[in-house]
Design a protein around this motif. Sequence first.
Motif, short mmCIF file in Angstrom:
data_model
loop_
_atom_site.label_atom_id
_atom_site.label_comp_id
_atom_site.label_asym_id
_atom_site.label_seq_id
_atom_site.Cartn_x
_atom_site.Cartn_y
_atom_site.Cartn_z
N GLU B 25 0.77 -1.22 0.00
CA GLU B 25 0.00 0.00 0.00
C GLU B 25 0.81 1.29 0.00
OE1 GLU B 25 -0.83 0.55 4.75
OE2 GLU B 25 -2.15 -0.76 3.58
N SER B 26 2.13 1.20 0.06
CA SER B 26 2.84 2.45 0.26
C SER B 26 3.28 3.05 -1.05
CB SER B 26 4.05 2.24 1.15
OG SER B 26 5.12 1.80 0.38
N ILE B 27 3.46 4.36 -1.04
CA ILE B 27 4.07 4.98 -2.19
C ILE B 27 5.58 4.84 -2.03
CG2 ILE B 27 2.42 6.51 -3.26
CD1 ILE B 27 3.00 8.58 -1.15
N HIS B 32 -0.56 4.99 1.00
CA HIS B 32 -0.92 5.64 -0.26
C HIS B 32 -2.42 5.94 -0.29
CE1 HIS B 32 -2.04 5.02 -4.71
NE2 HIS B 32 -1.62 6.25 -4.58
N VAL B 33 -2.75 7.18 -0.59
CA VAL B 33 -4.17 7.52 -0.76
C VAL B 33 -4.57 7.14 -2.18
CG1 VAL B 33 -5.82 9.42 -0.89
CG2 VAL B 33 -4.13 9.36 0.97
N SER B 34 -5.49 6.18 -2.29
CA SER B 34 -5.90 5.68 -3.61
C SER B 34 -6.66 6.74 -4.38
CB SER B 34 -6.79 4.46 -3.45
OG SER B 34 -6.23 3.53 -2.56
N GLU B 207 1.25 5.92 -8.64
CA GLU B 207 1.90 7.22 -8.82
C GLU B 207 0.98 8.40 -8.52
OE1 GLU B 207 1.64 5.00 -11.53
OE2 GLU B 207 3.43 3.95 -10.83
N ILE B 208 -0.33 8.15 -8.45
CA ILE B 208 -1.28 9.27 -8.35
C ILE B 208 -2.28 9.07 -7.21
CG2 ILE B 208 -1.19 10.00 -10.77
CD1 ILE B 208 -3.71 8.19 -11.19
N GLU B 267 -3.65 13.85 -10.12
CA GLU B 267 -3.12 14.51 -8.93
C GLU B 267 -1.94 13.69 -8.40
OE1 GLU B 267 -5.14 17.24 -6.90
OE2 GLU B 267 -5.33 17.56 -9.05
N PRO B 268 -0.86 14.36 -8.01
CA PRO B 268 0.28 13.59 -7.51
C PRO B 268 -0.09 12.75 -6.28
CG PRO B 268 0.58 15.96 -7.16
CD PRO B 268 -0.65 15.79 -7.99
N ALA B 269 0.60 11.64 -6.16
CA ALA B 269 0.29 10.72 -5.06
C ALA B 269 0.47 11.40 -3.71
CB ALA B 269 1.20 9.50 -5.16
N ILE B 270 -0.46 11.15 -2.83
CA ILE B 270 -0.30 11.66 -1.47
C ILE B 270 -0.35 10.51 -0.49
CG2 ILE B 270 -1.01 14.07 -1.70
CD1 ILE B 270 -3.85 13.24 -1.13
N ASN B 271 0.09 10.83 0.69
CA ASN B 271 0.24 9.80 1.70
C ASN B 271 -0.62 10.22 2.89
OD1 ASN B 271 1.60 9.29 4.19
ND2 ASN B 271 3.59 9.11 3.16
#
Lengths: 368, 290
Positions: B25-27, B32-34, B207-208, B267-271
Amino acid sequence: MKYSKIIYILFIVFVSCSQNSDEYSAFEIKFHQPVNFPSPTFDLEDNPITTEGFELGRKLFYDNRLSLNNEINCGECHNQSHAFTHHGHDLSEGVHPGVFGTRNSQPIQNMAYMNDFTWDGAKDKLFDQPLIPITEPVEMDETMENVLVKLKKDSEYQQRFQSVFKTEDAITSVNLLKALSKFMGAMVSSNSKYDKYVRGEEGGTFTEEEKKGLALFQQKCATCHNGTLFTNQEFINNGIGENPSLPNETGRARISSSNPFATVEELKTSDDYYKFKVPSLRNVEKTYPYMHDGRMILLSTVLDFYDTDTYPLMTKMKNLDERLIQTNQKEETLGIPMTEDEKVAIITFLKTLTDYEFLNDSRFAKPE
Amino acid sequence: MKTLKSYILGAIAAALLISCTKNNESIEEGTHVSAVIKFYHSYAIGDEITLTDSNNESQTLTLNKFKFIISDVMLRTTDNEQVHLPNNIAANLIDLANADETNKVRVYLTEVPFGSYKSISFGLGVSQEVANGSTEDQTRLMELAEADMQWTWNPNSYIFSKIEATNTNTETTTPKNLIAHVGNKGGFSSYVTIDLEFLETLIIKQEISPSIHTTVDIDKLFTPDESIGGAKVPFDLLGHGEANDAFNNFVTNYKEIFEIGHIHPNEPAINLEDVEENHHTEETTTGHSH
């Protein structure tokens, strides 16, 4: 993902090895099903009863941190010697001096067999019943959030929750409620003289008067107080009149109303107005005073109330239970006909429902 | 010795367990926010709202409270497969009191399998099946409900939604206020499922963290689109009497208040841990709690 099975097994090994029940207990608890009892309603699959879980629940039950300012614990109003009722109190004071609840403290016994909880059936699962006493302003007046904050500060709780629930950060509302249920669910009263009589066990020999009382009980009381649990688990209006000092009492009407903002006046028109759950009569000798508001101190007063012609008399609201109305040649009589001798015999029988093994079971007591 | 061995095994197990979940699940590090659902509400707390009462008169009220629980979030892939997100991850409380200056409340979805999706559905409130089901599966729901969305004295303790507004008319002695607390109470079932099609395919990948623009039209609770079966609700009939028609219509109208707009696909990947920190003050109740 392919490792998940191995990991799971290793995890279980790890967790099971880290718990050591002998450290705390000199006994083992598992759910015991008496042969003369019905199937439990308690969801043992969702919430298995283990010794360690039972002990965690017991620690919580007797922990003042469940209440505002750490004033009282569940045992305050639920004393074992009185089948976990409030020894002689009609109503009980909560954490605030002089502020009383509106209902008589009910016994905690055979909860694992009940369909509904509290006098009006506010809950249909034992699991979340403790939300009521913990959060009610007239009882413990605490929030679950605060309770969790307090418990998380205690490393012993951290360790014990983790050990029982086998997860990290195991101190959650759900697990707190589950632990309390593990304790209360295991509190089964099934060893009264009556049980021994029914099961043909030693100590179960009835006297003539007890046998007479049982026969009368079956004839006059067992329509509602039926079966092994001594309750048909219905909600009925039993003819108890309104209590003028508790004007907001509406019985089950507030539960069965779809409107959370229903007023007392609106609820008075409900068919469930002043209906209460038929209580179990197990340990009834010890659970005085009686009725939802504890207005009757003696068992003999209760029988005088149910009798047709002695005081106190029944009140006929429009939803008075039909089983309490006798019609003879168009003349209506309220109650159940009983002679004075019959009442004495019934009370003699009721005392055989006292389960001294349950009342003195050290496993249910506050640990030293 | 035996204990020591099992502790070592346990340590290995724990290490494996942790590393495995991270890989999934991590970036790089963290969760990672799906995807992000952005609920844009038609009003803010404190706004004036004009509603019609049972005498067909307009009344102006100040909105004090608007909040709802969502559960049983399900995404449907472009191949028509259903992906159910566990309530211990995806259940949320959307509280207008926690909105930003654009009346927006964000809900962060995590642990959604990578892929292409065409629609989303969620329950408004908590189904009877969930409430009567596994207690462990209600861990998050119960904590979301605790603050202000719980009837401790009702068999189903979850309050699904609340709306409250105070009448601004101070001339009448008993101004009609709006108060509606919705749940499964007294045999009245209030659980509704919301189904929303995306206007374009939602791609979820490492990535997003795409975001989904969703509007919440509060007026439609009272004046829905009657051409598609909604029925008007005089606000002052709510909170009185038993499950009357007005209340029934009101609950049904929840199906109409949501509308999906555009998707920001790249949108860029956020955590999750980062946004929780950033939005801690404005979204204390909607953020994931750990």
